[in-house]
Design a protein around this motif. Structure first.
Motif, short mmCIF file in Angstrom:
data_model
loop_
_atom_site.label_atom_id
_atom_site.label_comp_id
_atom_site.label_asym_id
_atom_site.label_seq_id
_atom_site.Cartn_x
_atom_site.Cartn_y
_atom_site.Cartn_z
N GLU A 1 5.92 39.33 11.49
CA GLU A 1 6.48 38.57 12.61
C GLU A 1 5.43 38.15 13.63
O GLU A 1 5.73 37.42 14.57
CB GLU A 1 7.62 39.36 13.25
CG GLU A 1 8.78 39.45 12.28
CD GLU A 1 10.03 40.10 12.83
OE1 GLU A 1 10.00 40.55 13.99
OE2 GLU A 1 11.01 40.17 12.08
N GLU B 1 6.32 31.21 11.80
CA GLU B 1 7.22 31.27 10.65
C GLU B 1 6.68 30.49 9.45
O GLU B 1 6.84 30.90 8.30
CB GLU B 1 8.61 30.78 11.04
CG GLU B 1 9.65 31.37 10.12
CD GLU B 1 11.08 31.08 10.57
OE1 GLU B 1 11.28 30.84 11.77
OE2 GLU B 1 11.96 31.11 9.70
N ARG C 1 4.63 32.46 7.02
CA ARG C 1 5.19 33.66 6.37
C ARG C 1 5.52 33.38 4.90
O ARG C 1 6.64 33.57 4.44
CB ARG C 1 6.42 34.16 7.13
CG ARG C 1 6.04 34.77 8.47
CD ARG C 1 7.25 35.28 9.21
NE ARG C 1 7.06 35.11 10.66
CZ ARG C 1 8.04 35.08 11.53
NH1 ARG C 1 9.30 35.20 11.13
NH2 ARG C 1 7.79 34.92 12.81
#
Lengths: 291, 245
Positions: free
Chosen positions: B152, B156, B159
């Motif tokens: 995190e 995003e 990821r």
């Protein structure tokens, strides 16, 4: 596969030592006193030398104790357990023979069974691998066990058994070579199945992923050792089986004859084990256009 | 433990589009870069500036030539890394429990502090997905960038595995192949995603999308020139002249 000396020494000597220990556990030979000390010492020596050699090829041998944890799934872990228990169980057999001069069947029979089970576990480390079709066959455990029993019988000086086992070993070696040659094709893995591109046409390697070599190629694509395959196959059958049988048949039984038969047998065993690795082809070679 | 976990619902993996891959090796470099600096020991190189350089890589790009029954051959670039098999043979052979498959998402990992470096898992893998690092003596393999995909601290968009993030052609996709509604599962269904060496029963999670069939006959670039020679210009005159003898 790469015929690493440590793995060849490991499988040949641990098999020989454990095979001899099996005969000692069964009481086929039952030396006493100093003789027992020397004979058990020799058997333990071979077995322990072999098992120690197996740790030489580890990347982190200081953690080898962890190999005892996965006996539920791993043949290597089962081998670790079986070898240690058989060597521990054999200790009272040796001590009772040395100091009390009798053979202990109570410890001896289970220890003999476990010694042979260890050889079986060793063979299954190789025989379980679907990726190496030549090994993935019943002849692998059969050969490892017959090698152990033959070497053990020669060391025990039990001529009739040793000669019979030499015959079985010779036949098994020839059978394993003959059957082994067709195993890769029978498995059905090709460059077409490896890449999934067979639906388009015939596949060949256009360019390898790098110009140099890598761990996979060094470990699993070993071509040099196969060059003298026919000669080494002949040497392995003649030395491992034929010459020991002839020496035991024709020469008077004494320690010199046993040593001679054992020397012949070991030369053959090393040639056979070298080939066992060098001739075994791993399917990963297909991605490199080689086998 | 090296027993395989009960079959989970979530099966994270890669989908590699062989129709799109251009063989630039950016995924190889991005993988080596990320994984040498993050999870586990670095991916070492041996004799990197010497005569016989070699090193540990978790992803390598092969190139194959495929010759159809008719027509010209095709060149296909073929990235290969761990396929995170459902029946992973590399996991069950491990004597120490270092090699394991995660129940929660199906990722196959190595606990490097328990690995003795025996190499048996690399022997058990048909795909050459595992390499024993020659400096650290432990087994290295694709982690599906487990330290990126749940991280995190990263934006995003980052990821995803480093190879997927970096691919300039969009040939690599990451997602849950256990969810039939996921984008990757739909891509596999649509394009006939395939398993590598299915005959070995490993049930790979990663899928490869085959090159699309050619939708037109290959161009013959010399044809117009030959036609021109036959009709016009000096070459045409010479052609006609020489035909007479």
């Amino acid at each position: 596969m790469h015929p690493a000396p440590s793995v060849i020494i490991f499988t040949v000597f641990s098999g020989l030592g454990l095979g001899f220990l099996a005969y000692l556990g069964l009481g086929v030979v039952h030396p006493t006193g100093l003789d027992a000390f020397l004979v058990f010492g020799l058997a333990y020596g071979f077995a322990v030398l072999g098992l120690l050699a197996s740790t030489f090829h580890l990347g982190n041998p200081q953690r080898a104790f962890r190999a005892f944890t996965q006996w539920k799934t791993s043949w290597l872990s089962r081998e670790a357990w079986s070898s240690v228990i058989s060597l521990l169980l054999m200790a009272p057999v040796a001590l009772i023979a040395i100091f009390l001069g009798v053979h202990s069947a109570t410890f001896g029979f289970p220890a003999a069974f476990l010694a042979l089970l260890t050889v079986f576990c060793t063979s299954m480390i190789y025989a379980q691998l679907k990726t190496v079709p030549r090994w993935n066959h019943w002849t692998t455990p059969a050969l490892f066990l017959t090698f152990a029993l033959t070497g053990g019988a020669i060391l025990s000086g039990w001529a009739s058994a040793a000669i019979a086992l030499c015959v079985v070993l010779g036949v098994l070696l020839i059978a394993s070579y003959a059957l082994g040659d067709g195993r890769f094709a029978a498995r059905g893995s090709t460059m077409e199945t490896a890449t999934g591109l067979g639906r388009i046409g015939k596949v060949r390697l256009f360019e390898p992923p790098h110009t140099g070599t890598n761990y996979l190629m060094r470990e699993m694509i070993h071509i040099v050792g196969r060059k003298h395959s026919v000669k080494l196959r002949t040497i392995s059958v003649i030395f491992a089986a034929l010459l020991p049988a002839l020496s035991l048949l024709l020469l008077p039984m004494n320690i010199g004859t046993i040593a001679l038969a054992l020397a012949f047998h070991l030369i053959g065993a090393f040639a056979a084990r070298w080939l066992f690795f060098a001739e075994a082809e791993h399917v990963v070679g297909l991605y490199y256009g080689a086998r | 433990m090296t027993e395989l976990p009960p079959k989970g619902k979530k099966k994270l993996g890669l989908v590699i589009d062989l129709d799109i891959c251009v063989g630039c090796h950016a995924c190889v470099t991005a993988c080596k870069g990320w994984n040498t600096e993050n999870y586990g020991v670095p991916l070492s190189d041996m004799d990197a500036y010497g005569a016989e350089p070699s090193g540990t890589f978790l992803n390598r790009v092969h190139a194959f030539e495929v010759q159809p029954a008719t027509g010209p051959a095709q060149t296909i670039h073929f990235p290969k890394s761990c396929l995170h098999c459902e029946d992973a043979p590399c996991v069950t052979v491990c004597p120490t429990g270092a090699s394991y498959k995660r129940a929660e998402d199906g990722i196959v990992l190595v606990n490097e502090s328990a690995c003795i470096g025996c190499g048996l898992c690399a022997w058990a893998c048909p795909y050459g997905a595992r390499e024993l690092d020659q400096a650290a003596g432990v087994m290295k393999k694709c982690t599906l960038c487990v330290d990126r995909i749940y991280n995190e601290n990263l934006p995003e968009v980052d990821r995803v595995p480093a190879c997927v993030r970096t691919c300039p052609a969009g040939a690599r996709h990451f997602g849950d192949l256990g969810d039939s509604e996921s984008a990757v599962s739909q891509l596999v269904a649509e394009r006939g995603g395939m398993d590598l060496m299915p005959e070995l029963g490993t049930k790979p999670v990663n899928k490869y999308l085959p090159p699309r069939p050619k939708d037109r006959a290959p161009a013959k670039p010399l044809d117009p020139i030959i036609a021109d020679m036959q009709t016009t210009g000096l070459a045409g005159w010479l052609d006609r002249l020489l035909e007479k003898f």
